[in-house]
Design a protein around this motif. Structure first.
Motif, PDB file in Angstrom:
ATOM      1  N   MET A  77     -18.889   6.023  10.043  1.00 12.87           N
ATOM      2  CA  MET A  77     -19.012   7.290   8.940  1.00 12.87           C
ATOM      3  C   MET A  77     -17.473   7.888   8.698  1.00 12.87           C
ATOM      4  O   MET A  77     -17.358   8.335   7.660  1.00 12.87           O
ATOM      5  CB  MET A  77     -19.939   8.313   9.675  1.00 12.87           C
ATOM      6  N   GLY A  78     -16.656   7.777   9.945  1.00 11.43           N
ATOM      7  CA  GLY A  78     -15.334   8.291   9.572  1.00 11.43           C
ATOM      8  C   GLY A  78     -14.490   7.366   8.768  1.00 11.43           C
ATOM      9  O   GLY A  78     -13.276   7.748   8.387  1.00 11.43           O
ATOM     10  N   ILE A  79     -14.772   5.930   8.642  1.00  9.61           N
ATOM     11  CA  ILE A  79     -13.939   5.097   7.900  1.00  9.61           C
ATOM     12  C   ILE A  79     -13.381   5.639   6.619  1.00  9.61           C
ATOM     13  O   ILE A  79     -12.315   5.551   5.948  1.00  9.61           O
ATOM     14  CB  ILE A  79     -14.554   3.919   7.784  1.00  9.61           C
ATOM     15  N   PRO A  80     -14.466   6.186   5.462  1.00  7.11           N
ATOM     16  CA  PRO A  80     -13.956   6.669   4.209  1.00  7.11           C
ATOM     17  C   PRO A  80     -12.998   7.722   4.352  1.00  7.11           C
ATOM     18  O   PRO A  80     -11.875   7.659   3.509  1.00  7.11           O
ATOM     19  CB  PRO A  80     -15.465   6.960   3.526  1.00  7.11           C
ATOM     20  N   LYS A  81     -13.156   8.534   5.349  1.00  8.51           N
ATOM     21  CA  LYS A  81     -12.191   9.728   5.635  1.00  8.51           C
ATOM     22  C   LYS A  81     -10.789   9.021   5.751  1.00  8.51           C
ATOM     23  O   LYS A  81      -9.896   9.469   5.308  1.00  8.51           O
ATOM     24  CB  LYS A  81     -12.690  10.655   6.501  1.00  8.51           C
ATOM     25  N   LEU A  82     -10.761   8.067   6.656  1.00  9.60           N
ATOM     26  CA  LEU A  82      -9.604   7.465   7.212  1.00  9.60           C
ATOM     27  C   LEU A  82      -8.725   6.784   6.031  1.00  9.60           C
ATOM     28  O   LEU A  82      -7.614   6.855   5.650  1.00  9.60           O
ATOM     29  CB  LEU A  82      -9.907   6.545   8.258  1.00  9.60           C
ATOM     30  N   THR A  83      -9.733   6.272   5.296  1.00 14.20           N
ATOM     31  CA  THR A  83      -9.116   5.419   4.188  1.00 14.20           C
ATOM     32  C   THR A  83      -8.441   6.233   3.343  1.00 14.20           C
ATOM     33  O   THR A  83      -7.430   6.023   2.799  1.00 14.20           O
ATOM     34  CB  THR A  83     -10.100   4.557   3.459  1.00 14.20           C
ATOM     35  N   LYS A  84      -8.988   7.376   2.876  1.00 15.61           N
ATOM     36  CA  LYS A  84      -8.519   8.260   2.088  1.00 15.61           C
ATOM     37  C   LYS A  84      -7.254   9.139   2.601  1.00 15.61           C
ATOM     38  O   LYS A  84      -6.059   9.148   1.870  1.00 15.61           O
ATOM     39  CB  LYS A  84      -9.618   9.633   1.820  1.00 15.61           C
ATOM     40  N   GLN A  85      -7.232   9.189   3.997  1.00 20.88           N
ATOM     41  CA  GLN A  85      -5.984   9.661   4.426  1.00 20.88           C
ATOM     42  C   GLN A  85      -4.719   8.637   4.297  1.00 20.88           C
ATOM     43  O   GLN A  85      -3.691   8.913   4.173  1.00 20.88           O
ATOM     44  CB  GLN A  85      -6.216  10.151   5.999  1.00 20.88           C
ATOM     45  N   ILE A  86      -5.183   7.481   4.764  1.00 23.18           N
ATOM     46  CA  ILE A  86      -4.378   6.132   4.537  1.00 23.18           C
ATOM     47  C   ILE A  86      -3.566   6.239   3.065  1.00 23.18           C
ATOM     48  O   ILE A  86      -2.391   6.060   2.943  1.00 23.18           O
ATOM     49  CB  ILE A  86      -4.639   4.851   4.857  1.00 23.18           C
ATOM     50  N   GLU A  87      -4.568   6.327   2.047  1.00 24.73           N
ATOM     51  CA  GLU A  87      -4.013   6.452   0.505  1.00 24.73           C
ATOM     52  C   GLU A  87      -3.093   7.507   0.453  1.00 24.73           C
ATOM     53  O   GLU A  87      -2.076   7.249  -0.403  1.00 24.73           O
ATOM     54  CB  GLU A  87      -5.437   6.331  -0.402  1.00 24.73           C
ATOM     55  N   THR A  88      -3.470   8.715   0.983  1.00 23.37           N
ATOM     56  CA  THR A  88      -2.655   9.973   0.732  1.00 23.37           C
ATOM     57  C   THR A  88      -1.252   9.567   1.324  1.00 23.37           C
ATOM     58  O   THR A  88      -0.238  10.050   0.800  1.00 23.37           O
ATOM     59  CB  THR A  88      -3.043  11.126   1.328  1.00 23.37           C
ATOM     60  N   LEU A  89      -1.411   9.124   2.326  1.00 25.40           N
ATOM     61  CA  LEU A  89      -0.102   8.917   3.233  1.00 25.40           C
ATOM     62  C   LEU A  89       0.748   7.658   2.473  1.00 25.40           C
ATOM     63  O   LEU A  89       2.098   7.868   2.334  1.00 25.40           O
ATOM     64  CB  LEU A  89      -0.255   8.390   4.700  1.00 25.40           C
ATOM     65  N   GLU A  90       0.267   6.535   2.060  1.00 21.79           N
ATOM     66  CA  GLU A  90       1.009   5.675   1.179  1.00 21.79           C
ATOM     67  C   GLU A  90       1.572   6.342  -0.091  1.00 21.79           C
ATOM     68  O   GLU A  90       2.835   6.168  -0.265  1.00 21.79           O
ATOM     69  CB  GLU A  90      -0.060   4.545   0.725  1.00 21.79           C
ATOM     70  N   GLU A  91       0.748   7.373  -0.632  1.00 22.14           N
ATOM     71  CA  GLU A  91       1.519   7.958  -1.898  1.00 22.14           C
ATOM     72  C   GLU A  91       2.775   8.665  -1.330  1.00 22.14           C
ATOM     73  O   GLU A  91       3.678   8.786  -2.223  1.00 22.14           O
ATOM     74  CB  GLU A  91       0.386   8.673  -2.528  1.00 22.14           C
TER      75      GLU A  91
END
Length: 164
Positions: free
Chosen positions: A125-139
């Motif tokens: 359940m936490g994977i989508p939230k982590l994916t969003k955080q990873i995308e933000t960090l990549e940006e």
């Protein structure tokens, strides 16, 4: 009328109890007494270890014996024929060997696996939230990389102006 072994006062009775309880111990060899105490401690510790280890589906008996799946037959005149057990191949009713009902072992294993599934579900359940955080960090990394490049160019231009 009178029994010669009868006690006459409460003090005599207490003396008789003390004599019965402590007399054999008074004659015991100190080395034998220590050895006896160590055996008792070992026995008590083993019972505790066995009690603590009787959770889930057992893999091996604490005695090192292999566990077998025992099914109680009708010939045992049991009220529950066909009841299953996890039983040590060296089973004796001395408290040092497993004979755990199959249902209890399976229930505990099911509870453990259910808990693991619930924990895995929380991670999933936490994977989508982590994916969003990873995308933000990549940006942010891309933005900072661009700024570092721009600063590097500015430094090179300033060096050219200063040294020319």
């Amino acid at each position: 009328m009178g029994d010669s072994r009868a006690t006459k006062t409460p003090g005599d009775f207490l003396h008789l109890i003390d004599h019965i309880i402590y007399y054999p111990r008074a004659q015991m060899d100190p080395a034998e007494d220590r050895s006896h105490a160590k055996r008792q401690d070992h026995h008590i510790n083993m019972l505790g270890f066995l009690a603590d280890s009787e959770y889930r589906i057992p893999r091996r008996c604490p005695c090192g014996g292999r566990l077998i799946n025992e099914v109680r037959g009708i010939e045992n005149h049991d009220t529950l024929p066909g009841k299953r057990f996890f039983t040590c191949i060296n089973y004796e009713a001395d408290g040092f060997h497993y004979r755990q009902p199959w249902v209890i072992g399976m229930q505990e294993e099911l509870e453990r696996l259910t808990q693991r599934v619930e924990e895995a579900e929380q991670v999933i359940m936490g994977i989508p939230k982590l994916t969003k955080q990873i995308e933000t960090l990549e940006e942010q990394v891309k933005f900072l990389t661009d700024q570092v490049y721009e600063l590097t160019v500015q430094i090179a231009n300033l060096e050219n102006v200063c040294f020319d």
